[in-house]
Write a protein that holds these residues in place. Structure first.
Motif, PDB file in Angstrom:
ATOM      1  N   VAL A 202       0.849  -1.182   0.000  1.00  0.00           N
ATOM      2  CA  VAL A 202       0.000   0.000   0.000  1.00  0.00           C
ATOM      3  C   VAL A 202       0.886   1.234   0.000  1.00  0.00           C
ATOM      4  O   VAL A 202       2.078   1.168   0.331  1.00  0.00           O
ATOM      5  CB  VAL A 202      -0.966   0.027   1.203  1.00  0.00           C
ATOM      6  CG1 VAL A 202      -1.859  -1.195   1.210  1.00  0.00           C
ATOM      7  CG2 VAL A 202      -0.198   0.127   2.520  1.00  0.00           C
ATOM      8  N   THR A 203       0.312   2.368  -0.362  1.00  0.00           N
ATOM      9  CA  THR A 203       1.051   3.624  -0.364  1.00  0.00           C
ATOM     10  C   THR A 203       0.295   4.659   0.460  1.00  0.00           C
ATOM     11  O   THR A 203      -0.899   4.532   0.712  1.00  0.00           O
ATOM     12  CB  THR A 203       1.242   4.180  -1.794  1.00  0.00           C
ATOM     13  OG1 THR A 203      -0.037   4.575  -2.314  1.00  0.00           O
ATOM     14  CG2 THR A 203       1.885   3.154  -2.697  1.00  0.00           C
ATOM     15  N   TYR A 242       0.992  -2.803   5.038  1.00  0.00           N
ATOM     16  CA  TYR A 242       0.294  -2.237   6.184  1.00  0.00           C
ATOM     17  C   TYR A 242      -1.171  -2.673   6.187  1.00  0.00           C
ATOM     18  O   TYR A 242      -1.796  -2.814   5.131  1.00  0.00           O
ATOM     19  CB  TYR A 242       0.324  -0.705   6.140  1.00  0.00           C
ATOM     20  CG  TYR A 242       1.673  -0.086   6.398  1.00  0.00           C
ATOM     21  CD1 TYR A 242       2.117   0.137   7.694  1.00  0.00           C
ATOM     22  CD2 TYR A 242       2.495   0.299   5.337  1.00  0.00           C
ATOM     23  CE1 TYR A 242       3.349   0.728   7.938  1.00  0.00           C
ATOM     24  CE2 TYR A 242       3.730   0.894   5.566  1.00  0.00           C
ATOM     25  CZ  TYR A 242       4.156   1.100   6.875  1.00  0.00           C
ATOM     26  OH  TYR A 242       5.370   1.683   7.110  1.00  0.00           O
ATOM     27  N   ALA A 243      -1.691  -2.832   7.390  1.00  0.00           N
ATOM     28  CA  ALA A 243      -3.140  -2.903   7.558  1.00  0.00           C
ATOM     29  C   ALA A 243      -3.644  -1.472   7.727  1.00  0.00           C
ATOM     30  O   ALA A 243      -3.009  -0.660   8.411  1.00  0.00           O
ATOM     31  CB  ALA A 243      -3.489  -3.731   8.788  1.00  0.00           C
ATOM     32  N   ILE A 244      -4.767  -1.147   7.101  1.00  0.00           N
ATOM     33  CA  ILE A 244      -5.324   0.206   7.190  1.00  0.00           C
ATOM     34  C   ILE A 244      -6.625   0.138   7.977  1.00  0.00           C
ATOM     35  O   ILE A 244      -7.588  -0.516   7.561  1.00  0.00           O
ATOM     36  CB  ILE A 244      -5.587   0.795   5.799  1.00  0.00           C
ATOM     37  CG1 ILE A 244      -4.316   0.741   4.945  1.00  0.00           C
ATOM     38  CG2 ILE A 244      -6.079   2.238   5.924  1.00  0.00           C
ATOM     39  CD1 ILE A 244      -4.539   1.179   3.499  1.00  0.00           C
ATOM     40  N   VAL A 245      -6.627   0.806   9.121  1.00  0.00           N
ATOM     41  CA  VAL A 245      -7.813   0.856   9.971  1.00  0.00           C
ATOM     42  C   VAL A 245      -8.399   2.256   9.849  1.00  0.00           C
ATOM     43  O   VAL A 245      -7.695   3.250  10.043  1.00  0.00           O
ATOM     44  CB  VAL A 245      -7.458   0.538  11.434  1.00  0.00           C
ATOM     45  CG1 VAL A 245      -8.682   0.657  12.327  1.00  0.00           C
ATOM     46  CG2 VAL A 245      -6.838  -0.851  11.533  1.00  0.00           C
ATOM     47  N   TYR A 257      -2.268   3.431   9.580  1.00  0.00           N
ATOM     48  CA  TYR A 257      -1.501   2.436   8.837  1.00  0.00           C
ATOM     49  C   TYR A 257      -0.528   1.769   9.807  1.00  0.00           C
ATOM     50  O   TYR A 257       0.438   2.406  10.271  1.00  0.00           O
ATOM     51  CB  TYR A 257      -0.710   3.095   7.720  1.00  0.00           C
ATOM     52  CG  TYR A 257      -1.516   3.583   6.532  1.00  0.00           C
ATOM     53  CD1 TYR A 257      -1.253   3.107   5.251  1.00  0.00           C
ATOM     54  CD2 TYR A 257      -2.521   4.539   6.680  1.00  0.00           C
ATOM     55  CE1 TYR A 257      -1.974   3.560   4.144  1.00  0.00           C
ATOM     56  CE2 TYR A 257      -3.245   4.995   5.591  1.00  0.00           C
ATOM     57  CZ  TYR A 257      -2.966   4.507   4.325  1.00  0.00           C
ATOM     58  OH  TYR A 257      -3.684   4.956   3.244  1.00  0.00           O
ATOM     59  N   VAL A 258      -0.766   0.501  10.106  1.00  0.00           N
ATOM     60  CA  VAL A 258       0.073  -0.226  11.054  1.00  0.00           C
ATOM     61  C   VAL A 258       0.484  -1.559  10.439  1.00  0.00           C
ATOM     62  O   VAL A 258      -0.157  -2.061   9.506  1.00  0.00           O
ATOM     63  CB  VAL A 258      -0.653  -0.474  12.395  1.00  0.00           C
ATOM     64  CG1 VAL A 258      -0.954   0.841  13.101  1.00  0.00           C
ATOM     65  CG2 VAL A 258      -1.941  -1.277  12.172  1.00  0.00           C
ATOM     66  N   GLN A 295      -2.189   8.347   9.810  1.00  0.00           N
ATOM     67  CA  GLN A 295      -0.998   8.139  10.620  1.00  0.00           C
ATOM     68  C   GLN A 295      -0.414   6.778  10.248  1.00  0.00           C
ATOM     69  O   GLN A 295      -1.137   5.795  10.122  1.00  0.00           O
ATOM     70  CB  GLN A 295      -1.330   8.201  12.109  1.00  0.00           C
ATOM     71  CG  GLN A 295      -1.819   9.582  12.533  1.00  0.00           C
ATOM     72  CD  GLN A 295      -2.296   9.623  13.970  1.00  0.00           C
ATOM     73  OE1 GLN A 295      -1.517   9.819  14.896  1.00  0.00           O
ATOM     74  NE2 GLN A 295      -3.590   9.439  14.165  1.00  0.00           N
ATOM     75  N   ILE A 296       0.904   6.742  10.075  1.00  0.00           N
ATOM     76  CA  ILE A 296       1.588   5.541   9.622  1.00  0.00           C
ATOM     77  C   ILE A 296       2.826   5.324  10.480  1.00  0.00           C
ATOM     78  O   ILE A 296       3.417   6.292  10.975  1.00  0.00           O
ATOM     79  CB  ILE A 296       1.968   5.671   8.122  1.00  0.00           C
ATOM     80  CG1 ILE A 296       2.515   4.352   7.562  1.00  0.00           C
ATOM     81  CG2 ILE A 296       2.951   6.813   7.894  1.00  0.00           C
ATOM     82  CD1 ILE A 296       2.705   4.374   6.041  1.00  0.00           C
TER      83      ILE A 296
END
Length: 828
Positions: A202-203, A242-245, A257-258, A295-296
């Protein structure tokens, strides 16, 4: 930017620096005025098309940069472009591309435009280039440890324990390592970035994701657009698995983004963000200005966090698992800090690094504002007090102006003056003008300066517009001056005139005197009367009416002054202050005094009383203050209760630590149970305490506990693990300590002390003990609690060695160790 610098680390590094050879100083910078860069051309729009070479850690870029002369006509353009290969430079006119002449010295790209453009006349330059960040050699700072702009993390996947990521870090002027630009905070530009990446990743970038295109070669091209202008140092690219919550605020996406392992706890880490956005929008009167907020996290990040517009980057420490979060979200203040930058720093940006405090003091103070709003007055006051003390205890900071135009390097501006001191100056200003005027002034400042660069005078003008007051005196003293007052405060009562006397001396070095309004509260006949006075002389005396001798005269009633204070109160007055003045700092000051006089029974009673304080931070101070005290039934009963029921898990851990010091086998069931607690702090404290009364049992738990260990549990496991080592392992264990960074040594010290209990070789014992006590003596003057902890553990070590001497076979060697240990304890 949230600094990574941790006070303990800074203190130890500062201390040890004094022992190192001092190089000849180059003071030429003291005569070099740091003016704001002249604007010849203005950025208007930046369009990038980039793709990444993971094997070489290169980025292949194409840039279309639209600019216009700022005012005067010009036929040339100077762009910052660091460490690149420049393949092509051309002027774009519709579909026509005209090659341009240029020179390039690896830092600056100087372009002849082929014609003269008038002020405001737009033109677009095209550049084909290669960014090679790993080949660009530069230096960072204490706050930002590297400045190569673009970072490839584990790009070839060689480390199976680390994800492959790409992230950027632009502050201060490092965006120009990967994007030709005018890399100055005075510039504002809209932006469009297209990133071609492996389709599995992901970007993230500034603004909104407007397009995604799958490519035949297994890559995907993502296009991000930022339609509102911001400074180049706030440009951002992030790429990885990343997983995007997703959350939201008023229909705008708020996302986290974690790494996939942290997907389930992402909301526990970052989930207060929408409420923070609403709070900051409300108090500033400026609704969140950007189209989204993401936030990443980034591995191996070079600082704490960075407020890239709409896309904040956090170091990996932000990622805490569920057990860590049981002990409290240590990253929440950083989340608040970076978010407030979206207003102060991103929307209105300091025009030069000399004015950095316009970004950082607000972000720093936002941590106090959020804590106060979300968790109450005590939490806000604790944050404010801690930040002030972190400034006051550092050496040399009092010599620096808040806004300063002379510095050796722009990176030097990222210090406790720009952050902590600046935040406290805002806190005092809020108190002086009142909440309504303070927040209205912030609104005026932001409204007048949105999408612009600013200097401190514009903040002053906003406050003057709202308050109607001339505030030059405040800005000259605090923004354009250095230092802080050191106050000696004493009291008397004059029966003849029925007046309470307050004597205030300013004792700071030099002839500078501070002018400040001060609230003085007089407590008499069960009533508090507030008097506002002004100090401004080397010695001031104030006579305040009181028909009886006051129970307490409380100087700086709301405890807002940025000052080092020597307050000559009695124990009785401090006890009254704790009970009736009552804010966090009032109680803390009283408690600190009582801890310093713990040998006095009345003082000890106050500390014991504070174990029941409603605020966890005060209870924590009380626990630490009683750590060295001999047990008595009242104290033991309170500790037993706190060890099991205190609402704060870290406080439970402190209580268990203290019970462990009693080395009473009756607590074994409590400690065994505690090792299974969901809190790492409680589990770690319980394991250490258990080892002191049943080492065999504690060691038997190690295999299971190692399956999930972080924080204090990991430290406890490390200390116990060395109990399985012998003299044969000396080189390995000793090297781990000596090779550790100063900050790491704070934990490694106690691991090495544990190992000392296993050493039989006298030379090994002396060498390791020298290392422990040497480091402790070096940093102990600045971090006394650390030195106290070392002494406490060495006393426990002595008991173990004495027991071994009585029962072991190597009596002579152990007695020699004991003799050497006694010598060291005497000097510690």
């Amino acid at each position: 930017m949230k600094k990574l610098l941790i006070l303990l680390c800074a203190a130890s590094v500062t201390t040890m620096a004094g022992a190192q050879a001092i190089k000849a100083k180059n003071d030429s910078w003291k005569k070099q005025y740091r003016y704001t860069d002249t604007k010849i051309n203005d950025l208007v729009h930046t369009k990038l098309d980039v793709r990444f070479d993971y094997d070489k850690a290169y980025m292949y870029g194409k840039a279309w940069i639209t600019l216009q002369p700022h005012f005067y006509p010009t036929d040339s353009l100077n762009l910052d472009a660091k460490g690149m290969n420049i393949n092509e430079v051309a002027l774009i006119n519709g579909s026509t591309k005209t090659p341009l002449q240029y020179t390039y010295d690896s830092l600056n790209l100087r372009i002849q435009l082929g014609k003269t453009f008038k002020g405001g006349e737009k033109y677009t330059v095209y550049i084909d280039y290669v960014s090679k960040p790993d080949e660009f050699k530069t230096k960072g700072s204490a706050a930002i440890t590297d400045a190569k702009g673009l970072y490839f993390i584990n790009p070839r996947g060689e480390n199976k324990d680390k994800p492959t990521q790409i992230w950027t870090q632009g502050e201060t002027e490092a965006t120009s390592v990967w994007c030709p630009t005018i890399d100055r905070s005075t510039q504002k530009t809209t932006e469009e970035i297209s990133m071609t990446v492996p389709a599995k990743y992901v970007t993230l970038s500034n603004g909104l994701l407007t397009a995604q295109k799958k490519n035949a070669d297994g890559t995907r091209t993502d296009t991000w657009k930022m339609d509102l202008p911001h400074s180049p140092y706030l440009f951002f690219m992030g790429v990885g698995d990343y997983a995007i919550v997703k959350d939201s605020y008023k229909g705008k996406e708020v996302s986290y983004y974690v790494e996939p392992a942290y997907e389930k706890v992402a909301r526990r880490i970052f989930g207060n963000t929408p409420e923070m956005i609403a709070f900051y929008s409300r108090i500033t009167g400026v609704d969140f200005p950007w189209p989204k907020y993401a936030q990443i996290t980034g591995r191996d990040y070079v600082s704490g966090a960075m407020e890239n517009t709409t896309a904040t980057l956090h170091q990996e420490s932000a990622q805490q698992n569920a057990r860590e979060l049981v002990d409290g979200n240590d990253w929440e203040s950083t989340v608040a800090h970076e978010l407030f930058h979206q207003w102060f720093g991103d929307l209105a940006t300091c025009e030069s690094w000399s004015n950095l405090t316009l970004n950082e003091s607000f972000a720093n103070y936002s941590e106090t504002l959020w804590s106060e709003y979300k968790y109450g007055a005590d939490a806000g006051a604790e944050q404010n007090y801690t930040d002030m003390q972190d400034y006051l205890r550092l050496r040399g900071e009092e010599k620096k102006d808040l806004v300063r135009f002379y510095y050796a390097d722009k990176e030097d501006m990222f210090d406790a003056v720009s952050y902590n001191k600046g935040g406290r100056i805002l806190h005092m200003l809020r108190h002086y003008v009142g909440d309504s005027a303070f927040f209205k002034s912030l609104n005026v400042y932001l409204s007048n300066n949105k999408f612009k660069s600013t200097e401190a005078q514009q903040l002053r003008l906003a406050f003057e517009e709202v308050t109607g007051q001339d505030l030059n005196w405040y800005w000259n003293q605090w923004y354009y001056g250095s230092g802080h007052p050191k106050l000696d405060i004493s009291y008397a009562y004059d029966n003849a005139t029925s007046s309470a006397k307050v004597f205030v001396k300013q004792t700071q070095q030099g002839d500078k005197l501070f002018k400040m309004p001060v609230d003085i509260d007089v407590y008499a006949n069960g009533k508090k009367t507030r008097h506002q006075v002004w100090i401004g002389n080397a010695a001031d005396t104030f006579a305040l009416p009181s028909t009886v001798k006051p129970d307490l005269i409380n100087f700086d009633g709301d405890k807002i002054l940025l000052a080092a204070k020597e307050d000559h109160k009695t124990l009785a007055e401090y006890i009254y202050q704790y009970t009736y003045a009552g804010n966090y700092v009032d109680r803390r000051e009283a408690l600190d005094y009582a801890v310093q006089h713990i040998d006095n029974d009345t003082a000890k009673q106050l500390v014991v009383k504070a174990l029941n304080d409603p605020y966890k931070g005060i209870r924590s101070i009380a626990l630490k203050g009683l750590a060295a005290e001999a047990p008595d039934p009242t104290l033991i009963a309170k500790l037993e209760n706190m060890a099991q029921k205190d609402a704060s898990r870290p406080n439970r851990a402190l209580a268990i630590d203290m019970l462990g010091d009693f080395q009473d086998s009756k607590y074994e069931p409590l400690f065994v149970k505690g090792t299974q607690d969901s809190s790492y702090a409680v589990a770690g404290a319980s394991l250490t305490a258990l080892a002191d009364i049943n080492e065999t049992k504690a060691l038997s738990l190690l295999p299971a506990l190692k399956q999930d260990a972080k924080g204090e549990l990991k430290a406890s496991l490390d200390q116990l693990d060395v109990l399985t080592k012998t003299d044969a392992d000396f080189d390995t264990v000793y090297h781990k300590f000596t090779a550790a960074t100063p900050y790491q040594k704070f934990n490694e010290t106690f691991t090495l002390i544990s190992y000392l209990s296993r050493i039989e070789n006298v030379d090994h014992f002396k060498t390791a003990l020298d290392a422990v006590t040497g480091f402790s003596n070096k940093v102990g003057a600045i971090v006394p609690k650390y030195k106290t902890g070392v002494r406490k553990e060495l006393v426990k070590l002595r008991k173990k060695k004495a027991s071994a001497a009585a029962t072991g076979s190597n009596k002579q060697a152990i007695e020699e160790q004991l003799h050497y240990l006694d010598e060291k304890l005497a000097k510690l």
